[in-house]
Design a protein around this motif. Structure first.
Motif, PDB file in Angstrom:
ATOM      1  N   MET A 106       0.893  -1.338  -0.019  1.00  4.14           N
ATOM      2  CA  MET A 106       0.043   0.071   0.047  1.00  4.14           C
ATOM      3  C   MET A 106       0.625   1.153   0.091  1.00  4.14           C
ATOM      4  SD  MET A 106      -2.816   1.546   2.732  1.00  4.14           S
ATOM      5  CE  MET A 106      -1.691   2.675   3.528  1.00  4.14           C
ATOM      6  N   GLN A 107       1.722   1.110   0.798  1.00  5.82           N
ATOM      7  CA  GLN A 107       2.588   2.401   1.014  1.00  5.82           C
ATOM      8  C   GLN A 107       3.247   2.654  -0.361  1.00  5.82           C
ATOM      9  OE1 GLN A 107       5.345   1.426   4.241  1.00  5.82           O
ATOM     10  NE2 GLN A 107       3.401   1.393   5.716  1.00  5.82           N
ATOM     11  N   TYR A 108       3.992   1.673  -0.952  1.00  5.05           N
ATOM     12  CA  TYR A 108       4.685   1.708  -2.224  1.00  5.05           C
ATOM     13  C   TYR A 108       3.757   2.094  -3.417  1.00  5.05           C
ATOM     14  CZ  TYR A 108       8.560   1.093  -5.264  1.00  5.05           C
ATOM     15  OH  TYR A 108       9.484   1.589  -6.306  1.00  5.05           O
ATOM     16  N   ILE A 109       2.532   1.730  -3.408  1.00  6.65           N
ATOM     17  CA  ILE A 109       1.557   2.162  -4.496  1.00  6.65           C
ATOM     18  C   ILE A 109       1.255   3.839  -4.333  1.00  6.65           C
ATOM     19  CG2 ILE A 109      -0.704   2.302  -5.268  1.00  6.65           C
ATOM     20  CD1 ILE A 109      -0.783  -0.895  -4.699  1.00  6.65           C
ATOM     21  N   ASN A 110       1.201   4.416  -3.151  1.00  4.09           N
ATOM     22  CA  ASN A 110       1.087   5.557  -2.829  1.00  4.09           C
ATOM     23  C   ASN A 110       2.357   6.442  -3.232  1.00  4.09           C
ATOM     24  OD1 ASN A 110      -0.328   8.072  -1.371  1.00  4.09           O
ATOM     25  ND2 ASN A 110       1.349   7.824  -0.204  1.00  4.09           N
ATOM     26  N   ILE A 111       3.611   5.768  -3.086  1.00  2.97           N
ATOM     27  CA  ILE A 111       4.764   6.421  -3.416  1.00  2.97           C
ATOM     28  C   ILE A 111       4.833   6.411  -5.074  1.00  2.97           C
ATOM     29  CG2 ILE A 111       7.214   6.134  -3.623  1.00  2.97           C
ATOM     30  CD1 ILE A 111       7.075   5.086  -0.907  1.00  2.97           C
ATOM     31  N   LEU A 112       4.573   5.307  -5.701  1.00  6.78           N
ATOM     32  CA  LEU A 112       4.411   5.434  -7.028  1.00  6.78           C
ATOM     33  C   LEU A 112       3.291   6.006  -7.694  1.00  6.78           C
ATOM     34  CD1 LEU A 112       5.113   1.468  -7.398  1.00  6.78           C
ATOM     35  CD2 LEU A 112       6.687   3.410  -7.965  1.00  6.78           C
ATOM     36  N   GLU A 113       2.178   6.603  -6.839  1.00  5.64           N
ATOM     37  CA  GLU A 113       1.483   7.556  -7.503  1.00  5.64           C
ATOM     38  C   GLU A 113       1.580   8.978  -7.158  1.00  5.64           C
ATOM     39  OE1 GLU A 113      -1.033   7.082  -9.462  1.00  5.64           O
ATOM     40  OE2 GLU A 113      -0.939   4.887  -9.717  1.00  5.64           O
ATOM     41  N   GLY A 114       2.919   9.230  -6.633  1.00  3.63           N
ATOM     42  CA  GLY A 114       3.226  10.575  -6.342  1.00  3.63           C
ATOM     43  C   GLY A 114       3.254  10.875  -5.076  1.00  3.63           C
ATOM     44  N   GLY A 115       2.936  10.067  -4.004  1.00  2.39           N
ATOM     45  CA  GLY A 115       2.814  10.496  -2.540  1.00  2.39           C
ATOM     46  C   GLY A 115       4.114  10.130  -1.653  1.00  2.39           C
ATOM     47  N   LYS A 116       4.052  10.163  -0.461  1.00  2.92           N
ATOM     48  CA  LYS A 116       5.281   9.624   0.395  1.00  2.92           C
ATOM     49  C   LYS A 116       4.722   8.765   1.352  1.00  2.92           C
ATOM     50  CE  LYS A 116       7.338  14.257  -0.216  1.00  2.92           C
ATOM     51  NZ  LYS A 116       8.747  14.032  -0.635  1.00  2.92           N
ATOM     52  N   GLY A 165       3.881   4.701   7.624  1.00  9.38           N
ATOM     53  CA  GLY A 165       2.404   4.831   7.411  1.00  9.38           C
ATOM     54  C   GLY A 165       2.065   5.925   6.340  1.00  9.38           C
ATOM     55  N   VAL A 166       0.730   6.026   6.135  1.00 10.79           N
ATOM     56  CA  VAL A 166       0.363   7.082   5.288  1.00 10.79           C
ATOM     57  C   VAL A 166      -0.806   7.998   5.924  1.00 10.79           C
ATOM     58  CG1 VAL A 166      -0.620   7.854   2.809  1.00 10.79           C
ATOM     59  CG2 VAL A 166       0.947   5.735   3.127  1.00 10.79           C
ATOM     60  N   ASN A 167      -0.572   9.386   5.733  1.00  6.29           N
ATOM     61  CA  ASN A 167      -1.598  10.265   6.375  1.00  6.29           C
ATOM     62  C   ASN A 167      -2.064  11.194   5.165  1.00  6.29           C
ATOM     63  OD1 ASN A 167       0.232  12.101   6.330  1.00  6.29           O
ATOM     64  ND2 ASN A 167       0.546  12.263   8.663  1.00  6.29           N
ATOM     65  N   GLY A 168      -3.065  12.130   5.732  1.00 10.60           N
ATOM     66  CA  GLY A 168      -3.118  12.894   4.615  1.00 10.60           C
ATOM     67  C   GLY A 168      -2.606  13.869   3.848  1.00 10.60           C
ATOM     68  N   TYR A 169      -1.386  14.157   4.702  1.00  9.22           N
ATOM     69  CA  TYR A 169      -0.312  15.131   4.377  1.00  9.22           C
ATOM     70  C   TYR A 169       0.582  14.270   3.212  1.00  9.22           C
ATOM     71  CZ  TYR A 169      -1.861  18.057   7.848  1.00  9.22           C
ATOM     72  OH  TYR A 169      -2.576  18.893   8.913  1.00  9.22           O
ATOM     73  N   SER A 170       0.810  12.936   3.384  1.00 15.14           N
ATOM     74  CA  SER A 170       1.621  12.306   2.394  1.00 15.14           C
ATOM     75  C   SER A 170       1.076  11.502   1.349  1.00 15.14           C
ATOM     76  CB  SER A 170       2.438  11.088   3.390  1.00 15.14           C
ATOM     77  OG  SER A 170       1.550  10.470   3.973  1.00 15.14           O
ATOM     78  N   LEU A 171      -0.575  11.576   1.373  1.00 14.65           N
ATOM     79  CA  LEU A 171      -1.280  11.014   0.259  1.00 14.65           C
ATOM     80  C   LEU A 171      -1.295  11.551  -1.208  1.00 14.65           C
ATOM     81  CD1 LEU A 171      -3.653   9.064  -0.252  1.00 14.65           C
ATOM     82  CD2 LEU A 171      -5.144  10.793   0.495  1.00 14.65           C
ATOM     83  N   SER A 172      -0.842  10.618  -1.979  1.00 13.99           N
ATOM     84  CA  SER A 172      -0.909  10.894  -3.397  1.00 13.99           C
ATOM     85  C   SER A 172      -2.243  11.677  -3.854  1.00 13.99           C
ATOM     86  CB  SER A 172      -0.914   9.638  -4.400  1.00 13.99           C
ATOM     87  OG  SER A 172      -1.185  10.007  -5.741  1.00 13.99           O
ATOM     88  N   LYS A 173      -1.908  12.501  -4.712  1.00 18.31           N
ATOM     89  CA  LYS A 173      -3.295  13.274  -5.119  1.00 18.31           C
ATOM     90  C   LYS A 173      -4.000  12.436  -6.159  1.00 18.31           C
ATOM     91  CE  LYS A 173      -0.556  15.382  -8.953  1.00 18.31           C
ATOM     92  NZ  LYS A 173      -1.187  14.530  -9.856  1.00 18.31           N
TER      93      LYS A 173
END
Length: 237
Positions: A106-116, A165-173
């Motif tokens: 999950m975390q890596y998908i968020n990264i690959l979609e431009g998040g952190k 983890g991922v929160n609202g500030y690190s979530l991909s747009k």
């Protein structure tokens, strides 16, 4: 010819992911294939009709502009794994193939979609980080989400074993949170595409459905797996 589900190899409890898919699940139409950064079997990615991105070691910080040092970081990173799984995800999106991401996945998908990711979730480790066993906590599911449509409930119980983890500030747009931990930290527990137009099935969760206690009756394991398998069966590959 059987449709193949590619499971990304992880150095941590890989067999649990493999065993999650029972002979009854696979039947006569599906089979599993290990996609391994160690073997670098890139060509096998093209054989697959769906993918599971597994948990495991932290993503290399340079992949998302993270801090080079942080609490709880591993002794070594595996950038070769990060590169290999990027190939898997990019291929899945190019061909519109189903993807299920678990924990690190999950975390890596968020990264690959431009998040952190949050390099370390700090005091929230008391709720989320594994001790001798997985932690267990409630989650709240967004009523208008795809996850809600699959599960049919606004809450549930999950197992937890992560320090990032991922929160609202690190979530991909490009993504929306479909599920949050029912705890003060409000960490995101599930992700899906914000705009699903012309997209394949993609669902990512922070918990470990493959090793839940009572996973056969907990909808946050069994119904997730059932829906993923349905989506794979729809593919022409």
């Amino acid at each position: 010819m059987k449709k193949k589900i590619g499971i990304s190899y992880t150095e941590t409890n890989f067999q649990n992911y493999w065993n999650w898919f029972t002979p009854a699940d696979l039947g006569d139409n599906l089979e599993l294939i290990e996609l391994s950064f160690e073997k670098n079997n890139v060509k096998d990615i093209e054989l697959c009709a769906g993918f599971l991105l597994t948990g495991g070691i932290d993503v290399t910080p340079s992949f998302y502009g993270g801090a080079p040092e942080y609490p709880g970081q591993p002794d070594i990173f595996l950038p070769e794994r990060d590169e290999f799984e990027k190939l898997i995800y990019d291929y899945s999106q190019a061909l519109k193939l189903p993807v299920l991401g678990i924990c690190r996945g999950m975390q890596y998908i968020n990264i690959l979609e431009g998040g952190k990711v949050l390099e370390d979730i700090g005091s929230a480790n008391l709720i989320h980080k594994k001790g001798t066993e997985d932690k267990v906590h409630y989650v709240n599911i967004g009523h208008n989400s795809m996850l809600y449509a699959i599960i049919g409930s606004e809450n549930g119980i999950v197992n937890s074993a992560h320090h990032q983890g991922v929160n609202g500030y690190s979530l991909s747009k490009n993504l929306i949170a479909n599920c949050y931990a029912d705890s003060p930290d409000q960490l995101i527990e599930g992700l899906e595409f914000k705009d699903k137009t012309d997209k394949s099935f993609m669902l990512a969760v922070q918990w470990h459905p493959e090793r839940m206690k009572e996973k056969e009756i907990n909808p946050l394991s069994q119904k997730l797996k059932d829906r993923f398998l349905e989506e794979v069966k729809k593919m022409e590959k």
